[in-house]
Design an enzyme around this catalytic site. Structure first.
Site, PDB file in Angstrom:
ATOM      1  N   ASN A  12     -53.064 -50.377 -37.277  1.00 36.03           N
ATOM      2  CA  ASN A  12     -51.927 -49.237 -36.970  1.00 36.03           C
ATOM      3  C   ASN A  12     -51.683 -48.346 -38.297  1.00 36.03           C
ATOM      4  OD1 ASN A  12     -49.302 -48.151 -36.986  1.00 36.03           O
ATOM      5  ND2 ASN A  12     -48.736 -49.372 -35.568  1.00 36.03           N
ATOM      6  N   HIS A  49     -48.184 -45.890 -40.992  1.00 36.81           N
ATOM      7  CA  HIS A  49     -47.808 -45.553 -42.523  1.00 36.81           C
ATOM      8  C   HIS A  49     -48.591 -44.653 -43.354  1.00 36.81           C
ATOM      9  CE1 HIS A  49     -44.151 -47.569 -40.956  1.00 36.81           C
ATOM     10  NE2 HIS A  49     -45.021 -48.594 -40.475  1.00 36.81           N
ATOM     11  N   HIS A  95     -47.826 -45.067 -33.250  1.00 34.46           N
ATOM     12  CA  HIS A  95     -46.585 -44.931 -32.513  1.00 34.46           C
ATOM     13  C   HIS A  95     -46.057 -43.617 -32.870  1.00 34.46           C
ATOM     14  CE1 HIS A  95     -42.276 -46.775 -32.067  1.00 34.46           C
ATOM     15  NE2 HIS A  95     -42.436 -45.772 -31.160  1.00 34.46           N
ATOM     16  N   ARG A 153     -43.133 -41.572 -32.487  1.00 32.54           N
ATOM     17  CA  ARG A 153     -41.720 -41.882 -32.146  1.00 32.54           C
ATOM     18  C   ARG A 153     -40.919 -40.357 -31.780  1.00 32.54           C
ATOM     19  NH1 ARG A 153     -39.842 -46.796 -34.908  1.00 32.54           N
ATOM     20  NH2 ARG A 153     -37.541 -46.229 -34.249  1.00 32.54           N
ATOM     21  N   ARG A 193     -40.979 -39.383 -37.050  1.00 30.93           N
ATOM     22  CA  ARG A 193     -40.795 -39.448 -38.538  1.00 30.93           C
ATOM     23  C   ARG A 193     -42.241 -39.996 -39.095  1.00 30.93           C
ATOM     24  NH1 ARG A 193     -37.814 -45.438 -38.208  1.00 30.93           N
ATOM     25  NH2 ARG A 193     -36.470 -44.142 -36.905  1.00 30.93           N
ATOM     26  N   GLU A 198     -48.586 -46.072 -28.629  1.00 31.38           N
ATOM     27  CA  GLU A 198     -47.275 -46.742 -28.850  1.00 31.38           C
ATOM     28  C   GLU A 198     -46.341 -45.637 -28.470  1.00 31.38           C
ATOM     29  OE1 GLU A 198     -46.082 -49.160 -31.940  1.00 31.38           O
ATOM     30  OE2 GLU A 198     -47.787 -50.338 -31.870  1.00 31.38           O
ATOM     31  N   THR A 207     -39.606 -50.980 -35.402  1.00 31.91           N
ATOM     32  CA  THR A 207     -39.304 -51.595 -33.888  1.00 31.91           C
ATOM     33  C   THR A 207     -38.577 -52.995 -34.045  1.00 31.91           C
ATOM     34  OG1 THR A 207     -41.081 -50.176 -33.329  1.00 31.91           O
ATOM     35  CG2 THR A 207     -40.192 -51.656 -31.792  1.00 31.91           C
ATOM     36  N   GLU A 236     -47.266 -57.490 -25.543  1.00 29.07           N
ATOM     37  CA  GLU A 236     -47.533 -57.836 -26.748  1.00 29.07           C
ATOM     38  C   GLU A 236     -46.462 -58.525 -27.118  1.00 29.07           C
ATOM     39  OE1 GLU A 236     -49.509 -54.600 -28.992  1.00 29.07           O
ATOM     40  OE2 GLU A 236     -48.147 -55.470 -30.841  1.00 29.07           O
ATOM     41  N   HIS A 265     -46.528 -57.156 -35.297  1.00 30.59           N
ATOM     42  CA  HIS A 265     -45.063 -56.775 -36.189  1.00 30.59           C
ATOM     43  C   HIS A 265     -45.135 -57.717 -37.165  1.00 30.59           C
ATOM     44  CE1 HIS A 265     -41.558 -54.874 -37.160  1.00 30.59           C
ATOM     45  NE2 HIS A 265     -42.133 -53.893 -36.278  1.00 30.59           N
TER      46      HIS A 265
HETATM   47  N1  PXP Z   1     -47.270 -53.763 -32.370  1.00 30.33           N
HETATM   48  C1  PXP Z   1     -46.149 -52.759 -31.986  1.00 30.33           C
HETATM   49  C2  PXP Z   1     -45.710 -52.761 -30.508  1.00 30.33           C
HETATM   50  C3  PXP Z   1     -45.420 -52.195 -32.920  1.00 30.33           C
HETATM   51  O1  PXP Z   1     -44.373 -51.355 -32.632  1.00 30.33           O
HETATM   52  C4  PXP Z   1     -45.903 -52.093 -34.458  1.00 30.33           C
HETATM   53  C5  PXP Z   1     -45.230 -51.166 -35.410  1.00 30.33           C
HETATM   54  O2  PXP Z   1     -45.014 -50.048 -35.171  1.00 30.33           O
HETATM   55  C6  PXP Z   1     -46.900 -53.221 -34.893  1.00 30.33           C
HETATM   56  C7  PXP Z   1     -47.471 -53.742 -33.686  1.00 30.33           C
HETATM   57  C8  PXP Z   1     -47.337 -53.270 -36.002  1.00 30.33           C
HETATM   58  O3  PXP Z   1     -46.346 -53.654 -36.674  1.00 30.33           O
HETATM   59  P1  PXP Z   1     -46.653 -53.782 -38.337  1.00 30.33           P
HETATM   60  O4  PXP Z   1     -46.597 -52.240 -38.906  1.00 30.33           O
HETATM   61  O5  PXP Z   1     -45.248 -54.481 -39.045  1.00 30.33           O
HETATM   62  O6  PXP Z   1     -47.933 -54.467 -38.866  1.00 30.33           O
END
Ligand code: PXP
Length: 249
Positions: A12, A15, A48, A50, A54, A75, A106, A156, A199
């Site tokens: 992901n 960030h 994602h 949003r 952001r 996402e 989330t 998920e 997550h």
């Molecule tokens: N899976 C989903 C569905 C998420 O919304 C997120 C965060 O955007 C993640 C995985 C990844 O989480 P993290 O950034 O905490 O590793």
């Protein structure tokens, strides 16, 4: 070789966009990070979009669709605006997540059981467009059954509560959360759905989840991007991959 499929790693990149947006310019570029992740062996890229934009922007999604050679896991919240965007790009997978403007991340899984009708109608066009529909969900049998009834191909499981309990030293809670994740990944799999998890996972928490044989994919972002500050993005991903493979073996 075993006949068990390899556990996939979705990286992901949200960030990277968070850091970029802190200065309002175009550096660092999440697309560049996605290409490095691909080179490091990521099996997919997750982003994602949003509602408040952001981190990831509409242009990032368009760019990812253009440059990626691995699948994009898009996402999004279950809103009309996001549905239109997904239908325009037709990413490999769409992961439906709950979204509250004021939350930092989330926080929980999607409430599928209460919104079954609306969500069934919402995901139908996405499925018809060829997207694999995934539902981000707590390790809760009622929600998993509802996700199955509405026709989601993938669930998920939200690993946030497990990771938070570990980080806060609440080990009994952590072990209970892990047990729920274990049971519910087996349950989801028994219904014929593909099971993913994610997550809050990091080098300390990834292995027990990676060891569940029914889990096919982990999506990991914040920790990998944070760790890349210290060791570089490619090494940060390679270490996560190594830990996943070790747990699976
Ligand atoms: N899976 C989903 C569905 C998420 O919304 C997120 C965060 O955007 C993640 C995985 C990844 O989480 P993290 O950034 O905490 O590793």
């Amino acid at each position: 070789m075993t006949d068990e499929p390899q556990l996939r790693l979705g990286v992901n990149i949200d960030h990277v966009a968070t850091v970029r947006n802190a200065r309002g310019g175009d550096y660092p570029d999440p697309l560049r990070a996605a290409k490095i992740a691909e080179k490091a062996g990521a099996d997919g890229i997750t982003a994602h979009l949003r509602e408040d934009r952001r981190h990831i922007s509409d242009a990032d999604i368009a760019g990812l669709m253009e440059v990626l050679t691995v699948p994009l896991n898009f996402e999004m919240a279950a809103t009309d605006e996001m549905q239109q965007i997904a239908l325009r790009h037709k990413p490999h997978a769409v992961c439906i997540v709950p979204e509250k403007r004021e939350e930092r991340t989330t926080e929980g899984g999607l409430e599928v059981a209460r919104e079954e009708n609306r969500l069934a109608h919402f995901i139908a066009p996405l499925r018809n467009a060829g997207c694999r529909v995934s539902i981000f969900i707590a390790a809760d049998q009622r929600q998993i059954e509802a996700a199955h009834r509405i026709g989601a191909q993938v669930i998920e499981l939200h690993t946030g509560a497990y990771c938070d309990a570990h980080a806060e030293g609440r080990y009994e809670d952590r072990d209970r959360e892990l047990e729920a994740l274990r049971e519910m990944s087996a349950f989801g799999h028994s219904l014929g759905m593909e099971v993913h998890a994610g997550h809050g996972l990091n080098y300390e928490t990834v292995q027990p989840v990676a060891a569940f044989p029914e889990v096919r994919e982990l999506n990991i972002g914040h920790f990998i991007i944070g760790e890349s500050i210290f060791r570089g993005l490619e090494p940060a991903i390679l270490e996560m991959r190594r830990l996943m493979d070790e747990a699976r073996a």
